[in-house]
Structure formats: C-alpha cells, structure tokens
Design a protein around this motif. Structure first.
Motif, PDB file in Angstrom:
ATOM      1  N   GLY A  24       0.850  -1.343  -0.117  1.00 54.98           N
ATOM      2  CA  GLY A  24       0.292   0.300   0.096  1.00 54.98           C
ATOM      3  C   GLY A  24       0.816   1.049   0.197  1.00 54.98           C
ATOM      4  N   THR A  25       2.127   1.014   0.628  1.00 50.61           N
ATOM      5  CA  THR A  25       3.339   2.415   1.018  1.00 50.61           C
ATOM      6  C   THR A  25       3.639   2.604  -0.233  1.00 50.61           C
ATOM      7  OG1 THR A  25       3.126   1.897   3.130  1.00 50.61           O
ATOM      8  CG2 THR A  25       5.105   3.613   2.239  1.00 50.61           C
ATOM      9  N   PHE A  26       4.421   1.510  -1.032  1.00 55.93           N
ATOM     10  CA  PHE A  26       4.476   1.335  -2.712  1.00 55.93           C
ATOM     11  C   PHE A  26       3.515   2.266  -3.152  1.00 55.93           C
ATOM     12  CE2 PHE A  26       7.788  -2.027  -1.751  1.00 55.93           C
ATOM     13  CZ  PHE A  26       8.803  -1.213  -1.398  1.00 55.93           C
ATOM     14  N   ALA A  27       2.098   1.715  -3.007  1.00 54.38           N
ATOM     15  CA  ALA A  27       1.798   2.203  -4.406  1.00 54.38           C
ATOM     16  C   ALA A  27       0.562   4.121  -3.536  1.00 54.38           C
ATOM     17  CB  ALA A  27      -0.133   1.541  -4.693  1.00 54.38           C
ATOM     18  N   LEU A  28       0.704   3.621  -2.746  1.00 54.23           N
ATOM     19  CA  LEU A  28       0.711   5.666  -2.317  1.00 54.23           C
ATOM     20  C   LEU A  28       1.908   6.140  -2.615  1.00 54.23           C
ATOM     21  CD1 LEU A  28      -1.255   7.321   0.357  1.00 54.23           C
ATOM     22  CD2 LEU A  28       1.383   6.305   2.137  1.00 54.23           C
ATOM     23  N   LEU A  29       3.061   5.905  -3.131  1.00 53.90           N
ATOM     24  CA  LEU A  29       4.250   7.058  -2.809  1.00 53.90           C
ATOM     25  C   LEU A  29       4.643   6.739  -4.441  1.00 53.90           C
ATOM     26  CD1 LEU A  29       7.060   5.362  -0.241  1.00 53.90           C
ATOM     27  CD2 LEU A  29       5.204   7.510  -0.458  1.00 53.90           C
ATOM     28  N   GLY A  30       4.022   6.183  -5.161  1.00 56.23           N
ATOM     29  CA  GLY A  30       3.471   6.137  -6.900  1.00 56.23           C
ATOM     30  C   GLY A  30       4.668   5.130  -7.320  1.00 56.23           C
ATOM     31  N   PHE A  31       4.775   4.417  -6.739  1.00 58.88           N
ATOM     32  CA  PHE A  31       5.923   3.257  -7.705  1.00 58.88           C
ATOM     33  C   PHE A  31       5.179   1.707  -9.098  1.00 58.88           C
ATOM     34  CE2 PHE A  31       8.814   4.208  -3.780  1.00 58.88           C
ATOM     35  CZ  PHE A  31       9.527   3.482  -3.470  1.00 58.88           C
ATOM     36  N   PRO A  32       6.192   2.156  -9.532  1.00 62.69           N
ATOM     37  CA  PRO A  32       5.111   1.291 -10.211  1.00 62.69           C
ATOM     38  C   PRO A  32       5.333  -0.364 -10.192  1.00 62.69           C
ATOM     39  CG  PRO A  32       7.587   1.742 -11.331  1.00 62.69           C
ATOM     40  CD  PRO A  32       7.488   2.503 -10.002  1.00 62.69           C
ATOM     41  N   PRO A  33       4.690  -1.135 -10.454  1.00 63.04           N
ATOM     42  CA  PRO A  33       3.814  -1.204 -11.590  1.00 63.04           C
ATOM     43  C   PRO A  33       2.366  -0.878 -11.470  1.00 63.04           C
ATOM     44  CG  PRO A  33       3.463  -3.036 -10.506  1.00 63.04           C
ATOM     45  CD  PRO A  33       4.352  -1.893  -9.816  1.00 63.04           C
ATOM     46  N   PHE A  34       2.162   0.226 -10.215  1.00 65.63           N
ATOM     47  CA  PHE A  34       0.918   0.255  -9.060  1.00 65.63           C
ATOM     48  C   PHE A  34       0.173   1.559 -10.539  1.00 65.63           C
ATOM     49  CE2 PHE A  34       3.041  -0.776  -6.329  1.00 65.63           C
ATOM     50  CZ  PHE A  34       1.923  -1.610  -5.403  1.00 65.63           C
ATOM     51  N   GLY A  35      -1.270   1.895 -10.701  1.00 68.21           N
ATOM     52  CA  GLY A  35      -1.446   2.533 -11.292  1.00 68.21           C
ATOM     53  C   GLY A  35      -1.263   3.831 -11.150  1.00 68.21           C
ATOM     54  N   SER A  36      -1.566   4.152 -10.041  1.00 72.37           N
ATOM     55  CA  SER A  36      -0.537   5.470  -8.801  1.00 72.37           C
ATOM     56  C   SER A  36       0.532   6.335  -9.459  1.00 72.37           C
ATOM     57  CB  SER A  36      -0.587   5.647  -8.265  1.00 72.37           C
ATOM     58  OG  SER A  36      -0.135   4.701  -7.445  1.00 72.37           O
ATOM     59  N   PHE A  37       1.346   5.093 -10.003  1.00 72.87           N
ATOM     60  CA  PHE A  37       2.805   5.614 -10.971  1.00 72.87           C
ATOM     61  C   PHE A  37       2.552   5.957 -12.242  1.00 72.87           C
ATOM     62  CE2 PHE A  37       5.884   3.987 -13.827  1.00 72.87           C
ATOM     63  CZ  PHE A  37       7.052   4.570 -13.409  1.00 72.87           C
ATOM     64  N   PHE A  38       1.519   5.853 -12.956  1.00 68.02           N
ATOM     65  CA  PHE A  38       1.783   6.021 -14.927  1.00 68.02           C
ATOM     66  C   PHE A  38       0.049   7.535 -14.024  1.00 68.02           C
ATOM     67  CE2 PHE A  38       2.343   1.508 -14.772  1.00 68.02           C
ATOM     68  CZ  PHE A  38       3.483   1.833 -15.736  1.00 68.02           C
ATOM     69  N   GLY A  39      -0.763   6.997 -13.028  1.00 66.99           N
ATOM     70  CA  GLY A  39      -1.258   8.754 -13.764  1.00 66.99           C
ATOM     71  C   GLY A  39      -0.163   9.608 -13.007  1.00 66.99           C
ATOM     72  N   GLU A  40       0.941   9.419 -11.945  1.00 65.88           N
ATOM     73  CA  GLU A  40       1.370  10.669 -11.670  1.00 65.88           C
ATOM     74  C   GLU A  40       2.459  11.377 -12.616  1.00 65.88           C
ATOM     75  OE1 GLU A  40       1.637  10.590  -7.249  1.00 65.88           O
ATOM     76  OE2 GLU A  40       3.746  10.890  -7.872  1.00 65.88           O
ATOM     77  N   LEU A  41       2.117   9.947 -13.281  1.00 60.72           N
ATOM     78  CA  LEU A  41       3.479   9.927 -14.612  1.00 60.72           C
ATOM     79  C   LEU A  41       2.982  10.868 -15.709  1.00 60.72           C
ATOM     80  CD1 LEU A  41       6.575   9.332 -15.175  1.00 60.72           C
ATOM     81  CD2 LEU A  41       5.830   7.715 -16.297  1.00 60.72           C
ATOM     82  N   LEU A  42       1.480  10.836 -15.709  1.00 60.15           N
ATOM     83  CA  LEU A  42       0.757  11.489 -16.661  1.00 60.15           C
ATOM     84  C   LEU A  42       0.975  12.856 -16.627  1.00 60.15           C
ATOM     85  CD1 LEU A  42      -1.641   8.202 -17.907  1.00 60.15           C
ATOM     86  CD2 LEU A  42       0.439   9.347 -19.266  1.00 60.15           C
TER      87      LEU A  42
END
Lengths: 478, 217
Positions: free
Chosen positions: A371-389
């Motif tokens: 959850g923390t990795f996703a929260l921080l925007g690590f790949p391969p989570f959707g939050s990473f691609f969202g933040e990148l875009l």
C-alpha cells in the motif's frame, strides 16, 4: 431450587448471548449481502451503456456515474467484509452493529444517488445525507476526542456544502442574468450556460470550488480531515476516504464538465492553486507526524492536491488524473483498514512503538508495504502511471513553476512517508508478540483491492479503459 | 414568488438588525431568539414577495421558515441548554471593540458588494446585501469561536442567509421533492446539533483526552 437456578440461569444467559451474537452476525451478513448486490449492479452498469435521463429527468447514468459506481461499491463491499470479520474477532463490537449497519446503508444509498443524480440540487441533498449518516459513525462511545472530531467533521461539511449550495444558486442567477431560463438539470446545463460568463457565474464557481475543496480536504479548509480520519473507526475512515471522497470528486467533475468551457482560466487557476497549497501543508505535516492514521490522512490531502492540479492542468492530464483518482481510492481503503488492524493489535497509533510488522502480523505488514509503495507512486501501480501522466501534462502545458513545486513536494512527501513507515515494516521487533495469524477471509478485501491496483498499472481491461477515456474526454479543458 | 414584490425593504433592514443584535448582546437566549427572529422575518419576506401563495411549494417554503427555522431549530437547542443549566452569557464573537467594528465593517462590505452584483438599486440589491451580510457574519462567528454552541449558531446563520438568498431567485422551488429534501436535511442537521450539544456541552473541549485503547470497528 438452587441447583435448578445454577443450571438454568447460565443456560438462559448463554442462550441470550448466543442469540445476540447470531443477530449481530446476521446484521453484518446482511450488510455484506447488500454490498455484494450493489457491487454486482454497479459492475453490470459499468460494462453496459449510458442511460438517458429517467424518473422525471432526475436520474441519469453516464460514463462518470458508471466509473465511480464501479469504484465506490466494491470498496463498500470490502469494508463490510472487514466489519464482519472485526465483530467475529471482537465480540464487544456486536452491540453497535445495528446502528452501524443502518447508518452505513443510508450512506451507501445516498452515495449512489450522488453519482446517478442528474440535478445539481438532488446531488447536493444526497451529498448532505452521506455527511449526516457518516458523522455519528465517527463517534467512538465515550471517547471525547472522537466526539469533537465528529463535530468538526459535521461543522466543516455543513459549511462546505452550504457554500456549494450558495454556489449553485449563484450559478443559477448567472444563467438568469444572461436572459436564459435557470435550470439545474445537468443534461440541460451545457446549453443553458453556453456563453454565460458573468460576475454571478464567477462567484458561483468560486463558492462551489471552495465548498467541494472543503469536502475533499483541500486547502484552505482541510483541518477537519486529519482529525476525523484519525479518530474515526478504521472502517468509517475507509468509507470517508474512499467512498465519500470519490462522490465529492464526481460532483466536482460534473461542475467542471459544464462550466470549464466558458471559465477555463478561473477554474484551472483556482484548482491548481488549491492543489499546490494543499500539497505544501500536507507535506510539512507528513514530515512532523508520528501517528500512522494521521500520516495516511495527510497523504490523502497530498493526493487530493495532486488530483486538483491534474484537473486544473486540463485535457492532457485528464486520463492520468482519473487513473490516479481511481487507484487512490483503493490505496486509501487498503491503508486505513490495515492501520485499523495494526492499531487493534499494538493498541497504539504511534509509529515509533511499532516495528517488525512482517514478523508479528505478516498480512498487515505486506499490505502496509505494498500500500505504501502504491501510495508513493511506485510502478507497477496505477498511481505511478497517473502521476507520470499528470507530470508530463504539466511539462507539455509549460507550467514549469507548478512542475518544479510538484516534483519537490512529491519527493519530500516520499522521504517523510518512507522514513516513518519503513522501520515499522522491516525494523527489528521491540517486543515479542504471538498473535493468531489473520485468516484469508479477513485479508480477502485488501487482497482484492491490491489486485485492482496492480491491474490498473499493468493491464487495464478494455471496458475500463474506454470508460476512463470517455470520462477524460468529458472533462474537457485546453 | 419573485414577481410582483411588495415592499420588503423595512423587513430586510429589520432582519439585518436581528442578525446584528445577538453579536452585541451576548447571551445564548439572545442568539436563539435571533435565529427564531430570522426564521419569522424570512417567512414574512417570502409572504410579501408572493402575497397569495397558490402553489404547494410556496406553502412549504412558508412552513419551513416558520416551523423549522423559526420554531424547531431554536427550540431544539434551547431545551438542551436549559437542561444543562448553561450560564446565561455566551459570546458569539469576542466582546471587544475590534470585533464589533469588524462586524459592522462586514455589513458595509456586503452592501458595497451587492451594488456590484445588482446594477439596479432596489429591493433585490438590499436582499443580496442582507443575505451576503448573513453569510459573512456567520463565517465571522465560526472564525472566532471554538465552543460548539457558538459554532452551531454560526452555521445556522449561514444556512438562513443562503435560504434568504434562495428566496430572491426564480428557481427556488423547482420541484416539491427537492424542497422537501432540503427541509429534511435542515431538520436532521438540527437534530444532530442537538445530539452533539448534549454530548459535548457548551464549553470547548480538549482533543487530547482521547484514548487509543478502545476496540473499534
């Protein structure tokens, strides 16, 4: 006589307690059943088609409704399964189950109405009902700080939603001043507001953005959020952070869809400013806090800031913003429910007193880690691609200052969060605990949420992707 | 109801007086009488704006203003404060010259701003000014007070001011169901305020008194 009483009284008492336990479990099972039915209906609607306005034009199912229905209902189902497991683990909670289930079902019904309402006042009323149902749920019996937090939540929400209503009325006056017949029906509004950009409209938009920003936890009126998320029971926090937040976001999308074309500068400027200020205050608070739930709460404010910036940037960021918002809902549900499990075992929210999670509570340790990795925007989570875009949209729209501030603040919040959470997961255990291992069933909602997060990052099913694209297109902007 | 207005200026000025008076006479009874007065005056204003209510929605508006805002809301809070034997004095804003000047300044700002919003001077301009003053004074109360009762008064003042603003628009009772929904929201909100007032009392509390030891869902 005495031996008769010795035998009969305990038996009757046991029977009574057993009946109460069965009733509490049945109530919780009912909640899970409703959650399941709502999830099934929401998924069927999401994979289906848009529906024309019905019930006198007050109800409409469009891409925005379909997307958010498919987000909030599964999260509600996950929370109900969590609650079902909690009352099995802690029998003392059974007494309050009836009240919880009644209010939670009111909350769910109103949340769904917010998403399908085709009338600004109708969705405002439904949003008020979600608040009125949630406020008593924040209270933990006999805990003064939770009572105060609940009161502050209601107060801020009442004022925020009051501003939203005032904004809607001003927008109505704006249409009236332009010589058109005022309407609040969402499907009629684009035609009614075409070319309308007067003082009333600007004032109305200002009030609506400030009011919805208050409900989303955006600066300047964010102070209720950390306190409420911290004091509320974890199941309620998850409902507020993942379900109600997305309902408010959907309302914000509705307003932006209708009013951005004629007022792009005002809408975008306000959203970006609110977003940056929210990121600044939440990052500073993230550095200072040592309370696990408050940390996730500040991260929520940070994420609301990212979403506001993404929405303010315009079309280029819309898809990324949606991916980020949807991922964020599941991340918050996982983290708040996990924080609840951790607090239930360690009996503290102080992060310095918790370490060795992977050994003590393997499931919770893994959930907190992922959850923390996703929260921080690590790949391969959707939050990473969202933040990148969103970042790439900031660059392409040449908003260099916002881009620099965004990157600096994200990096600071990354360090602050990691510094606090990682020792909890991998640190040496300070005490020996031998807690029973969580059952798979109790972990299943969080596992399902994590699966969704990974799917959003690796392979988005075509149906979901189409839906995201359609909502992104509807948000418009330069 | 917006068409065929009869003169409401004196009523609006009276309403402004009712908004200001409890700021200077700081007792909880005055605050509640102020709320009741706002409800009744708004009902009178609504009646003057449409002297022969024909639609059910117009009757519902009058009933909301008289019975819900004028009677139920103040009475619901009054009962709790009386039962708690609350001390008579209850500041809605800090009792000093600076606050009083700020309150009067807010009224001046509201009147100036209404001139910008409504180009033709007249009753609509006064209505917007009084509604604006109501909202801003409500925020002023909220910004300066930390005890739950004063905050409730601030929030209810804002809600009343929004209702007054709504009375001046052409769209204020578009559908009966929505109107009833809005009234239900006010009733439940005041019911919850009553619950919180009973639970928290009138004094600001210390958030540090919480416990993390309890078992929660």
């Amino acid at each position: 006589m005495s031996s008769f009483a010795d035998i009969v009284l305990p038996a009757v008492t046991r029977l009574g307690l057993g009946a109460r336990a069965v009733r509490a479990r049945a109530t919780a099972a009912f909640l899970v059943g409703v959650g399941f039915a709502a999830t099934t209906a929401a998924i069927l609607l999401a994979v289906g088609h848009d529906r024309a306005p019905m019930l006198g034009g007050f109800v409409r199912v469009d891409a925005t409704s379909r997307l958010f229905l498919a987000v909030i209902n599964p999260i509600f189902l996950g929370v109900s399964i969590y609650v079902w497991n909690r009352i099995s683990a802690a029998p003392s909670l059974r007494e309050s189950m009836g009240r919880f289930v009644t209010l939670a079902l009111c909350f769910l019904t109103a949340a769904n109405i917010v998403l399908v309402a085709n009338h600004l006042l109708a969705l405002w009323i439904a949003l008020e009902v979600t608040t009125l149902a949630a406020a008593p749920l924040v209270v933990r019996s006999g805990v003064r700080s939770s009572q105060l937090a609940s009161w502050r939540y209601l107060l801020f929400s009442s004022v925020g939603l009051g501003l939203v209503l005032l904004g809607f009325l001003c927008l109505g006056r704006g249409i009236e001043a332009h010589g058109h017949a005022p309407t609040f029906f969402l499907n009629q509004l684009p035609e009614a507001v075409a070319g309308v950009a007067n003082t009333w409209t600007k004032l109305g938009l200002g009030f609506v953005l400030l009011g919805l920003g208050t409900k989303l936890g955006l600066a300047p009126m964010y102070s209720w959020l950390p306190e409420t998320y911290d004091e509320a029971p974890p199941a309620v926090t998850a409902l507020l952070a993942a379900v109600q937040f997305n309902c408010v976001l959907a309302v914000l999308f509705r307003v932006v869809q209708v009013y951005r074309p004629g007022n792009a500068r005002l809408v975008n400027g306000t959203l970006v400013t609110m977003g940056i200020v929210s990121m600044i205050v939440s990052t500073l608070s993230l550095v200072a806090t040592r309370n696990l739930k408050r940390l996730v709460a500040y991260a929520s404010i940070n994420h609301a800031g990212v979403i506001a910036i993404g929405l303010g940037v315009g079309k280029a960021a819309s898809y990324g913003l949606l991916l980020y918002a949807v991922s964020n809902a599941f991340i918050k549900a996982v983290l708040f429910l996990t924080a609840g499990q951790i607090k239930a075992h360690y009996r503290t929210k102080d992060t310095r007193k918790i370490s060795g999670l992977l050994q003590h509570l393997p499931y919770s340790g893994v959930f907190l880690m992922i959850g923390t990795f996703a929260l921080l925007g690590f790949p391969p989570f959707g939050s990473f691609f969202g933040e990148l875009l969103i970042l790439s949209a900031l660059v392409s729209s040449r908003q260099v200052l916002v881009f620099s501030a965004f990157c600096t603040l994200i990096t600071m919040s990354f360090v602050a969060t990691g510094r606090t959470i990682f020792p909890m997961i991998w640190g040496e255990p300070k005490e020996e605990h031998d807690w029973p291992r969580q059952t798979f069933l109790s972990a299943s909602p969080k596992i399902a949420f994590l699966v969704v997060l990974v799917v959003l990052g690796i392979y988005i099913p075509t149906v979901v992707n189409d839906l995201l694209h359609r909502v992104a297109d509807s948000l418009g902007g330069p | 109801m917006a068409c065929g207005w009869r003169s409401v200026n004196p009523l609006l000025i009276s309403l402004l007086g009712v908004l200001l008076l409890p700021l200077f006479v700081a007792t909880w009874r005055t605050s509640l009488f102020g709320l009741a007065g706002q409800g009744f005056l708004m009902a009178w204003i609504a009646y003057r704006m449409g002297p022969q209510p024909t639609l059910l929605g117009e009757w519902v508006t009058l009933a909301d203003l008289v019975f819900v805002r004028g009677l139920w809301a103040p009475a619901a809070l009054y009962g709790i404060l009386r039962a708690q034997n609350a001390p008579a004095k209850s500041d809605v804003i800090p009792p000093n010259l600076l606050s009083w000047t700020a309150a009067l300044g807010i009224v001046v700002v509201a009147f100036s701003f209404s001139q910008v919003l409504v180009p033709e001077s007249g009753e609509e301009e006064t209505l917007i000014a009084v509604a604006g003053a109501g909202v801003l004074l409500g925020f002023f109360v909220l910004a300066t007070q930390s005890n739950p009762f004063s905050q409730m008064i601030g929030a209810l003042r804002i809600e009343n001011a929004i209702t007054l603003f709504e009375l001046g628009g052409k769209h204020h009772h578009e559908a009966l169901g929505l109107q009833l929904g809005q009234i239900a929201v006010v009733i439940v909100t005041v019911g919850l305020y009553r619950w919180y007032l009973r639970m928290l009392g009138t004094k600001p509390g210390s958030p540090a008194s919480g416990s993390t030891e309890d078992v929660t869902l």
